[in-house]
Design an enzyme around this catalytic site. Sequence first.
Site, PDB file in Angstrom:
ATOM      1  N   HIS A  17       0.838  -1.203   0.000  1.00  0.00           N
ATOM      2  CA  HIS A  17       0.000   0.000   0.000  1.00  0.00           C
ATOM      3  C   HIS A  17       0.879   1.261   0.000  1.00  0.00           C
ATOM      4  O   HIS A  17       0.522   2.263  -0.602  1.00  0.00           O
ATOM      5  CB  HIS A  17      -0.915   0.003   1.234  1.00  0.00           C
ATOM      6  N   ASP A 113      -6.258   5.244   2.503  1.00  0.00           N
ATOM      7  CA  ASP A 113      -6.374   3.839   2.148  1.00  0.00           C
ATOM      8  C   ASP A 113      -7.753   3.279   2.496  1.00  0.00           C
ATOM      9  O   ASP A 113      -8.399   3.715   3.453  1.00  0.00           O
ATOM     10  CB  ASP A 113      -5.316   3.065   2.942  1.00  0.00           C
ATOM     11  N   ALA A 341      14.000  -7.705  -3.138  1.00  0.00           N
ATOM     12  CA  ALA A 341      14.589  -7.543  -4.476  1.00  0.00           C
ATOM     13  C   ALA A 341      14.222  -6.188  -5.067  1.00  0.00           C
ATOM     14  O   ALA A 341      13.143  -5.664  -4.785  1.00  0.00           O
ATOM     15  CB  ALA A 341      14.049  -8.633  -5.393  1.00  0.00           C
ATOM     16  N   TRP A 361      -1.672  -6.959  -6.612  1.00  0.00           N
ATOM     17  CA  TRP A 361      -1.924  -6.088  -7.771  1.00  0.00           C
ATOM     18  C   TRP A 361      -0.705  -5.292  -8.201  1.00  0.00           C
ATOM     19  O   TRP A 361      -0.459  -5.100  -9.395  1.00  0.00           O
ATOM     20  CB  TRP A 361      -3.120  -5.161  -7.532  1.00  0.00           C
ATOM     21  N   GLU A 366       3.027  -4.349 -12.395  1.00  0.00           N
ATOM     22  CA  GLU A 366       4.437  -4.137 -12.752  1.00  0.00           C
ATOM     23  C   GLU A 366       4.858  -5.149 -13.824  1.00  0.00           C
ATOM     24  O   GLU A 366       5.603  -4.808 -14.746  1.00  0.00           O
ATOM     25  CB  GLU A 366       5.319  -4.275 -11.489  1.00  0.00           C
ATOM     26  N   ALA A 381      -6.211 -12.570  -0.092  1.00  0.00           N
ATOM     27  CA  ALA A 381      -6.724 -11.239  -0.460  1.00  0.00           C
ATOM     28  C   ALA A 381      -7.461 -11.338  -1.807  1.00  0.00           C
ATOM     29  O   ALA A 381      -8.149 -12.322  -2.056  1.00  0.00           O
ATOM     30  CB  ALA A 381      -5.613 -10.190  -0.466  1.00  0.00           C
ATOM     31  N   GLU A 382      -7.273 -10.351  -2.697  1.00  0.00           N
ATOM     32  CA  GLU A 382      -8.028 -10.360  -3.964  1.00  0.00           C
ATOM     33  C   GLU A 382      -7.206 -11.012  -5.085  1.00  0.00           C
ATOM     34  O   GLU A 382      -7.473 -10.851  -6.267  1.00  0.00           O
ATOM     35  CB  GLU A 382      -8.501  -8.952  -4.284  1.00  0.00           C
TER      36      GLU A 382
END
Length: 474
Positions: A17, A113, A341, A361, A366, A381-382
């Site tokens: 987030h 948020d 990383a 996400w 990315e 989660a989603e």
Amino acid sequence: MGAELHVVLFPFLAQGHMIPALDIARLLAARNVKATIITTPVYASMFTKAIETGRKVGNSYIDLEIFSFPAKEAEIAVKQPGENQLFFLANQLLQEQLEQYLDRVRPDCLVADMFFPWATESSAKFNVPRLVFHGTSYFSLCTQEVVQVYKPYENVSSDDETFSLPLIPHEIKLTRSQMPADLMGDKDNPRQNRMEMIKKSELESYGVIVNSFYELEPDYAEFYRKELGRKAWHVGPVSLCNRSVEEKAQRGKKASIDEHNCLNWLNSKSPASVVYICFGSSAPSFAPQLHEIATALENSGKNFIWVVRNGDDKGKNDDEWLPSGFEQRTEGRGLIIRGWAPQVLILEHAALGAFVTHCGWNSTLEGISAGMPMVTWPMFAEQFYNEKLVTDILKIGVSVGVKKWNGKPSVEELISREVIEAALREITEGDAAEEMRQRAKQLKDKAWKAVAEGGSSYSDLSALIDELRSYHTR
Ligand code: UDP
């Protein structure tokens, strides 16, 4: 020109987030909008380096506001992170500080948020428009709502029988096992209550800011606005605002590998030959599963960069999760990064050929922005929704076949080395892989166009800024 516009960003205290919030701050600053990021002492260091880098190139529009976080609750939060009730309760302690801050500073907008549902009420007290940031795709915003409202999982008789999602523009099938266990449970359980609060605060907010771009998921950008009635602006992919090696290497925590060593390693590999495996910032590292991944990587013969998070959940010593002699046998073609990383730097390198992702996400987008075909490995989660977007709609990925939504992996749910190796081959070899690569490449081009001057995300951000400028004069 009127007074300087000031937007305050208040991200949830988790890397997935905070990283996009910093990118949004950068995008605003690039348009001469002053952006302030609110965080707590533990997380401040994540932003300071990046803000300093911005100052060096003459960008003085980003500031940090540090709220205190009571030590006892912080301790609980650190010990029990993630979607944990205590963590959310601890976050609520920030509300009073937020209201004092808004009263004192009176910004032009608060981007808070989704996990701070009380922020809508707090900002209304000071007539500050509140935008919600979920940090996910339009597709999963739409599908989650459809599932929440229509409960299609009630139409099947077992956990592994598939059901279709109603109303949405594509035929998407899921199972009950891929939904959070407490979604189907008692109406008064904490997660249900939290989701209801989040939705209510979103409906009462000024609107929603989405890290996506129109050309990626046009049907769902429309569905979200027209069918679900939300006012939304898409401004992504926000990660594309990081252009220098330094910026790309400084996202989130400090990288556990020197970025130049990492680039040198990649430079020594032929184009599109390296598979990158990383499951984001919070997925658990489960020793038996890591063992299967290692064996699959070894048997596949492919070049790879594999990110394994530090933490005791996989055991303290390498021999608890890594086959003996693995690094000697894969020397030269494999690199394990233990810790954090420089993900965007890696994904954008020409040597990269595929991305094995947990479908968080940020990582998914990315990957798309770098033109990567993906092996999808959702966990919670989603992420199961994002998987469907990648495999069924965009058709740029193959699923490793996770059947169960689960924050805590178990031996029963292991994905075997054979299945992982087959997925690695499917995403890198043959005509179907080449077609996925071509589609992914086209999406990358569209992503870049969307954020360039005049592109869909660029224009939506302009529209948002214009609207905020006129808010107090209306
Ligand atoms: N990330 C990174 N290095 C790592 C792991 C993650 O830079 O070793 C970044 C990644 O680029 C992304 C974010 O952390 O921006 C993870 O967000 P995502 O939504 O993918 O997953 P989450 O961590 O929230 O599950």
